[in-house]
Design a protein around this motif. Structure first.
Motif, mmCIF file in Angstrom:
data_model
loop_
_atom_site.group_PDB
_atom_site.id
_atom_site.type_symbol
_atom_site.label_atom_id
_atom_site.label_comp_id
_atom_site.label_asym_id
_atom_site.label_seq_id
_atom_site.Cartn_x
_atom_site.Cartn_y
_atom_site.Cartn_z
ATOM 1 N N LEU A 428 3.149 4.374 1.546
ATOM 2 C CA LEU A 428 2.773 2.971 1.296
ATOM 3 C C LEU A 428 3.927 2.038 1.676
ATOM 4 O O LEU A 428 3.699 0.938 2.203
ATOM 5 N N THR A 432 3.439 -0.942 4.394
ATOM 6 C CA THR A 432 3.493 -2.354 3.979
ATOM 7 C C THR A 432 4.811 -3.025 4.366
ATOM 8 O O THR A 432 5.038 -4.183 4.019
ATOM 9 N N ARG A 458 0.577 2.940 -10.355
ATOM 10 C CA ARG A 458 1.154 1.600 -10.473
ATOM 11 C C ARG A 458 2.682 1.649 -10.550
ATOM 12 O O ARG A 458 3.372 0.789 -10.006
ATOM 13 N N VAL A 461 4.117 1.606 -7.221
ATOM 14 C CA VAL A 461 3.951 0.306 -6.556
ATOM 15 C C VAL A 461 4.957 -0.702 -7.124
ATOM 16 O O VAL A 461 5.549 -1.491 -6.377
ATOM 17 N N GLU A 462 5.163 -0.644 -8.433
ATOM 18 C CA GLU A 462 6.149 -1.568 -9.036
ATOM 19 C C GLU A 462 7.530 -1.321 -8.447
ATOM 20 O O GLU A 462 8.256 -2.242 -8.095
ATOM 21 N N ILE A 465 7.729 -2.642 -4.844
ATOM 22 C CA ILE A 465 7.906 -4.095 -4.723
ATOM 23 C C ILE A 465 9.318 -4.503 -5.153
ATOM 24 O O ILE A 465 9.938 -5.369 -4.526
ATOM 25 N N LEU A 569 -3.038 0.966 -2.616
ATOM 26 C CA LEU A 569 -2.886 -0.220 -1.762
ATOM 27 C C LEU A 569 -3.481 -1.448 -2.468
ATOM 28 O O LEU A 569 -2.907 -2.547 -2.424
ATOM 29 N N TYR A 572 -1.073 -2.709 -4.906
ATOM 30 C CA TYR A 572 -0.016 -3.439 -4.183
ATOM 31 C C TYR A 572 -0.477 -4.867 -3.883
ATOM 32 O O TYR A 572 0.238 -5.838 -4.145
ATOM 33 N N TYR A 573 -1.674 -5.003 -3.357
ATOM 34 C CA TYR A 573 -2.194 -6.341 -3.022
ATOM 35 C C TYR A 573 -2.271 -7.212 -4.275
ATOM 36 O O TYR A 573 -1.886 -8.385 -4.248
ATOM 37 N N ARG A 576 1.041 -8.481 -5.298
ATOM 38 C CA ARG A 576 1.576 -9.480 -4.369
ATOM 39 C C ARG A 576 0.763 -10.784 -4.377
ATOM 40 O O ARG A 576 1.164 -11.761 -3.772
#
Ligand code: PTT
Ligand code: SF4
Length: 608
Positions: A428, A432, A458, A461-462, A465, A569, A572-573, A576
């Protein structure tokens, strides 16, 4: 204004004119510098759909408020333009004396516009800009050309230049400096080559305006000292990024046979341990006390500076079990100005296409003699080399569906040296990244191997980011090297403090994260505007990781799950503030102060 000069140097090489332009101070507080400044300039100034290899593309060379100051590893700058490889936003980061001299010359950035009708180089000394004839530099490799420029202008200069690959518009040609620093993976060297600018020589003699010199000196002393005190310092000095070969093999992420496998039985023939035995000297970027450039003698008896990515992509990925031979290919890439990651991918892709008889030519895995010739042919766009000069995305499009499954790229940029069959978070991260499949924005794999590797959650993903904010946002905008933090754990708190001392504006980490989010969303808007459409499949990693399981090592049989990837994904979106297509929402654009992008995106894709 402190910290920044508040002005950029705009050079039109078609007309051989230049102008110094003052920028609105809000641009600096909103974008900081480096990548942020470059992205803002390219968003504001490029005509959508512009051919990257045309006089209408621009090349931005941008420093940040901490670049080139006596602070740890600060001798970096960003080169950016619309990419001829991806047709989207592209940039890279180079450690170079040009960063120090750009700051001292009195500019925050240089914007190159137009295209010269004959080869030139630019000589910039403070307020003076000269358009110099480059007939006798054109055609020379980057090492030779830099030597010539140093003979001409003395040692006290910064030089950015291209090799034959940039001159011949290879889509992954880089900009090089100091015989071993190279940046702009998505073809920034080709953009410079199209402009017929062989080199930019910069000499500056002024000191950038600093708000609190005393405070900055204190922070500088403390942070340099902290770097030296770190437990891992000695090992870093010995191996630098080369230690990653063993680590990657242990964790089944070493790119092997065009990313078919993540382990290689001959990993020790290219390892950091072997490199240590062969090493003859260390090199590095300005103002750095970590000097991680490891130099060995290559197969031809010349010096070559090694890094993990270069060695993995030109070693295990093409099955070449000999560090001196790998070093020779690496040196050729630096001399010609070819990105080693895209080069290793293009070679691996071609070997696989040859094995599967999708091309007529026979290129065997690990065939050093053949590969060496091919590298030269790529730089000069000769024969099969001209095909490889296009990069794997374009090559695969011309070879059909089967080839597209083993074309290792995201958004057209070839994947850096981490195999992600068993690393969904890193997949990912590649997919991205705002320039295509580069690890620079988020090296999540280092954390992921310590987590539940097979989770698509999650938490990953955290972390992703967070890394994008710090690495792709903060370090790319300041602009300094991220490795003191990444590799040795230098306290991140230094950076907002240094930025505050340099600029006289109080910056917190949250302020910097907000800038980082603005930059990411603006770059996303840039891609959508260029592609004139958008779909979430643009944020997919290479299909190989979903379709072809590993066959070797502890994770044999493992591949990524596309449904689970899609769910991650979506998280993620959501985090963001982008919609299910990956398009920033109207409220996100408003919140980040990017109102000017609203009508543009709305007219292209319809905003939610
Ligand atoms: C970078 C990418 C990398 S990342 C490597 S090795 W690495 C490859 N290096 C190449 C090379 O060398 N020669 C060549 N012809 N092509 C190359 N392609 C590849 O380019 C680099 C270091 C490294 S070494 C890394 S991780 C860190 N990258 C940083 C970054 O991106 N940002 C930042 N603020 N700090 C960084 N510090 C480290 O810098 P790109 P360099 Mg590089 C020879 O350019 O386009 O960003 O791609 O610039 O001065 O050589 O430093 O294991
Ligand atoms: Fe350059 Fe390495 Fe120092 Fe970073 S750590 S500034 S890449 S020498």
């Amino acid at each position: 204004m402190y910290g920044w000069w508040g002005r950029i140097l705009r050079i039109d090489v078609s007309k051989r004119k230049y102008v110094v332009q003052e920028l609105d101070p809000s641009i600096y507080s909103n974008y900081i510098g480096g990548r942020g400044l470059a992205a803002k300039i390219l968003w504001d100034e490029l005509v959508p759909g512009v051919d990257p290899l045309s006089p209408h593309n621009k090349l931005v060379i941008a420093s940040g408020p901490l670049s080139g100051l006596p602070l740890p590893s600060s001798g970096k700058l960003v080169v950016a333009s619309k990419s001829p490889l991806t047709n989207g936003y592209g940039d890279g980061n180079i450690g170079t004396m040009a960063s120090v001299h750009l700051r001292k010359a009195g500019y925050d950035a240089i914007v190159l516009e137009g295209a010269s009708d004959k080869p030139i180089y630019l000589y910039i000394e403070n307020d003076k800009v000269e358009f110099m004839d480059a007939d006798d530099l054109w055609g020379r490799d980057a090492f030779d050309a830099e030597d010539k420029l140093v003979r001409e202008h003395g040692r006290n200069i910064g030089v950015l230049l291209i090799g034959p690959a940039g001159e011949n518009l290879v889509r992954y040609a880089t900009i090089v400096s100091m015989k071993g620093r190279s940046g702009g993976r998505p073809g920034m060297g080709a953009v410079m080559g199209f402009k017929k600018v062989k080199a930019i020589v910069i000499k500056g003699t002024r000191n950038p305006p600093i708000a609190d010199e005393k405070k900055l000196r204190e922070l500088s002393e403390a942070s340099y000292k902290e770097v030296l005190s770190k437990e891992n310092y000695d090992f870093w000095i010995r191996q630098g990024t080369m230690a990653t070969i063993v680590w990657s093999n242990e964790n089944s992420v070493l790119p092997t046979m065009n990313f078919r496998e993540g382990v290689w039985e001959y990993y020790d023939t290219i390892s950091g341990d072997l490199m240590e035995k062969l090493k003859i000297e260390r090199r590095g970027c300005p103002y750095c006390n970590m000097q991680c450039g490891n130099v060995i003698i290559d197969e031809t008896g010349e010096k070559s500076e090694l890094d993990y990515e270069n060695v993995a992509m030109l070693g295990s990925n093409i099955l070449l079990p000999d560090l001196r031979k790998v070093a020779e290919l690496n040196k050729l890439a630096d001399m010609y100005g070819l990105d080693t990651i895209s080069l290793g991918n293009s070679l691996g892709f071609t070997m696989e296409a040859s094995e599967k008889r999708l091309i007529r030519e026979k290129i065997e895995w690990g065939d050093y003699g053949e590969v060496k010739e091919l590298v030269k042919d790529i730089a000069y766009r000769r024969g099969l080399g001209a095909f490889l000069a296009e990069g794997v995305w374009r090559m695969s499009l011309s070879l059909g569906r089967e080839a597209q499954d083993f074309a290792m790229h995201a958004k057209g940029l070839e994947v850096s040296a981490y195999n992600c069959h068993a690393a969904p978070g890193m997949a990912l991260a590649f997919a991205t990244s705002p320039i295509g499949a580069h690890h620079k924005d988020a090296w999540l794999i280092g954390l992921e191997v310590k987590m539940d590797r097979f989770a698509y959650n999650r938490e990953k993903v955290e972390k992703l980011i967070f890394l994008q904010r710090v690495r792709g946002g903060m370090f790319e905008s300041l602009t300094t090297c991220r490795l003191p933090w990444v590799e040795l754990g230098l306290n991140l708190d230094y950076y907002p403090k240094m930025l505050s001392a340099a600029t006289g504006i109080e910056w917190s980490m949250d302020d910097i994260y907000r800038v980082a989010d603005r930059i990411y969303t603006l770059i996303r808007a840039f891609w959508i505007r260029e592609y004139n459409r958008w779909s979430r499949t643009m944020d997919y990693p290479p299909m190989r990781w979903f379709k072809h399981p590993l066959t070797k090592g502890p994770f044999a049989g493992v591949k990524l799950d596309i449904n689970k990837y899609d769910k991650m994904l979506s998280i993620y979106y959501e985090m963001r503030g982008w919609d299910e297509r990956g398009v920033p929402k109207k409220e996100t654009l408003e919140k980040l102060g990017l109102k000017e992008a609203i009508p543009v995106l709305d007219s292209i894709v319809g905003l939610k």
